[in-house]
Design a protein around this motif. Structure first.
Motif: not given
Length: 575
Positions: A16-38
């Motif tokens: 999903p992140f490779r198909d749409n690079p805009q998804n890389l900018k999404q964060v959780t309510k605590l400001g976690d990026t997809i790297l933090h979550v993983n």
């Protein structure tokens, strides 16, 4: 963050992140990026770095993007103990463009020095969460000249490692970080934190090899690590410190001018006292702000036999008549603190009349205190047992041990004797009456057996008579003990109060046995009835035994807390 994207980040699905690079900018309510979550949702034993590697190849700025707490991915990896994840983050950090080692701007070092909202670098987090492998990675790759300053709580990584009692972490930090700071909260150092741990010898060797001066460095109250070892009764740790630096025994604190020897004596820690006198014998004459030498404190906190051990040392014996600012000698303190408790007048040199005649500035002698008391000194001693000095001394300046450690838990307060005397008298009355009012009555027919008990040959009746006699004589013994307590001679020689309580308890048990036996003697044999009565009797005995065991355990725990605080208490107070 979109739930589907969150799930993809957790599962490590890059699509999903490779198909749409805009998804890389999404964060959780605590400001976690997809790297933090993983990274957070990775299992340490089965952690995969593929997703993080691929994401950073697509979007390198995520490497240094923090969440609402200021944590960058390296902080999260350090907290979770993911050493493989730390390594892949290092790899991408080295590949950052626009900076070179030769230019002095190492991107990896920049990442390692970044702190979160609590001013924790990744090394702080790795130490706090106990990941030795990550600590070694971070220190090996970091700037050897960087000090890693304290976080918002005043804790440096070296202090945290020492507080955890991890010699391996301490060694890793000291060997790789030449300028590693050693401070902690309240002016403490890493050596203060380490001294409270069981494996102190190994940790101290690593710290003092690089920072020997820490043996003399005090906290905000002037307490050195040796003060803590002395207060919390850590003789082996005190020995290690003294072997490194004997002069630490001469350093006094700020508030009361007490040396470690005074502190050890105030808490009755004989082994620590002996270690200090062995390694630094010249410090024995030092006095505190009141003019008290260590023997003044020992008279309150140590048992008489332990003081006698100290007085075998001639220099220590010379302190017996040394007066404080008010003219009170250690013997004045002894008399004031022990006057209301029985102790041997023949111990601690009191057998010599000249010692009893020594007077203070108010012309009050030791003998006068023994006879009439000295409220002023008694109140001063009591205040010292309650004064905690801003929380620095949770057990008070002096830990008073008025009664021996072997003190019997059944000893009664004078106000509690009357109810116990009533109980003993009641048992004596009931058992005496029962002896002449036997079950089933007496033989009324004329003859040789007239007036004898009808059930005299019955087994249960015989048990009834024996148990009743035991209960009666035990209760009489309890009554006699209570009366004898009023005589000073018996009070000082015998443990009558203890005896009275114990025999009363056994008298109650014997009376219950007599009651059950009497019932069985007069009733027809019945398996069900016998079982019910037997269960009742056993239940009563179990109840009494349970109460006794609980009282003994509670007293043991209280005694242990007074003399040797549990390690968690030590850690909470000292670190």
């Amino acid at each position: 963050m979109d739930p589907h994207l969150f799930k993809a980040a957790v599962e490590g699905n890059i699509q999903p992140f490779r198909d749409n690079p805009q998804n890389l900018k999404q964060v959780t309510k605590l400001g976690d990026t997809i790297l933090h979550v993983n990274i957070k949702y990775q299992n340490e034993a089965m952690a995969s770095t593929t997703f993080v590697d691929q994401i950073l190849a697509i979007c390198p700025p995520l490497l240094l993007q923090g969440n609402i707490n200021g944590d960058i991915p390296l902080h999260v990896a350090a907290k979770c103990g993911h050493s493989a994840m730390v390594e892949i983050l290092f790899h991408h950090s080295r590949a950052q463009p626009g900076a070179s080692r030769s230019g002095g701007l190492n991107p990896l070092w920049k990442m390692l020095k970044m702190t979160n909202n609590e001013k924790n670098a990744a090394l702080h987090e790795a130490v706090q969460y106990g990941s030795l492998k990550v600590v070694k990675f971070l220190t090996r790759e970091g700037d050897t000249g960087f000090s890693y300053s304290a976080n918002s709580y005043g804790e440096t990584p070296l202090y945290l490692a020492a507080a955890r009692g991890s010699p391996a972490m301490v060694v890793a930090i000291l060997e790789s970080c030449r300028a590693a700071a050693h401070g902690g909260p309240g002016g403490k150092t890493a050596l203060h934190a380490a001294v409270m741990r069981r494996n102190f010898a190994t940790t101290a060797k690593a710290i003092l090899k690089k920072k020997k001066r820490l043996t003399k460095q005090g906290d905000q109250y002037g307490w050195t690590p040796l003060h803590y070892a002395a207060y919390y009764d850590l003789p082996l740790n005190a020995k290690v410190l003294l072997e490194f630096d004997e002069s630490a025994a001469f350093i006094a604190d700020k508030d009361l001018n007490m040396t470690p020897l005074h502190v050890a004596s105030s808490q009755g820690n004989l082994k620590v006292i002996e270690n200090i006198l062995l390694h630094s014998p010249q410090c024995y004459e030092l006095v505190d702000a009141r003019g008290w030498n260590f023997l003044h404190f020992a008279m309150v906190s140590l048992h008489e036999e332990d003081v006698d051990v100290l007085l075998q040392n001639p220099p220590v014996r010379s302190l017996i008549h040394q007066k404080d600012a008010k003219g009170n000698t250690p013997l004045h303190v002894l008399a004031a603190s022990k006057r209301n408790n029985s102790f041997e007048l023949n111990s601690i040199n009191l057998k010599h009349e000249s010692n009893l005649q020594v007077i203070n500035r108010q012309n009050i002698s030791v003998k006068h205190i023994l006879r009439y008391g000295f409220p002023e000194l008694e109140q001063e001693i009591q205040a010292l047992t309650e004064e905690v000095c801003n929380g620095q001394r949770p057990r008070g300046v002096i830990c008073s041990r008025r009664k021996p450690i072997s003190e019997n838990i059944f000893e009664l307060d004078p106000k509690e004797r009357d109810p116990h005397l009533v109980v003993a008298a009641l048992i004596a009355t009931v058992t005496l009456a029962a002896a002449f009012t036997v079950p089933a009555g007496y033989q009324s027919e004329k003859g040789q057996n007239q007036g004898t008990a009808i059930l005299s040959r019955n087994y249960h009746f015989q048990t009834f008579i024996i148990a009743d006699l035991i209960a009666m004589f035990l209760s009489f013994s309890a009554i006699l003990s209570h009366f004898s307590i009023e005589f000073k001679f018996f009070r000082e020689v015998l443990f009558l109060s203890d005896t009275a309580v114990v025999v009363t308890i056994f008298a109650l048990i014997a009376m219950v046995i007599a009651f059950v036996s009497g019932i069985l003697a007069v009733l027809l044999p019945s398996a069900g009835l016998f079982s019910a009565i037997l269960c009742t009797c056993i239940g009563f005995c179990i109840l009494v035994s349970g109460i006794m065991v609980k009282v003994i355990i509670d007293e043991w725990r209280e005694q242990k807390l007074r003399t040797n605080p549990i390690e968690t208490s030590r850690n909470g107070s000292a670190t």
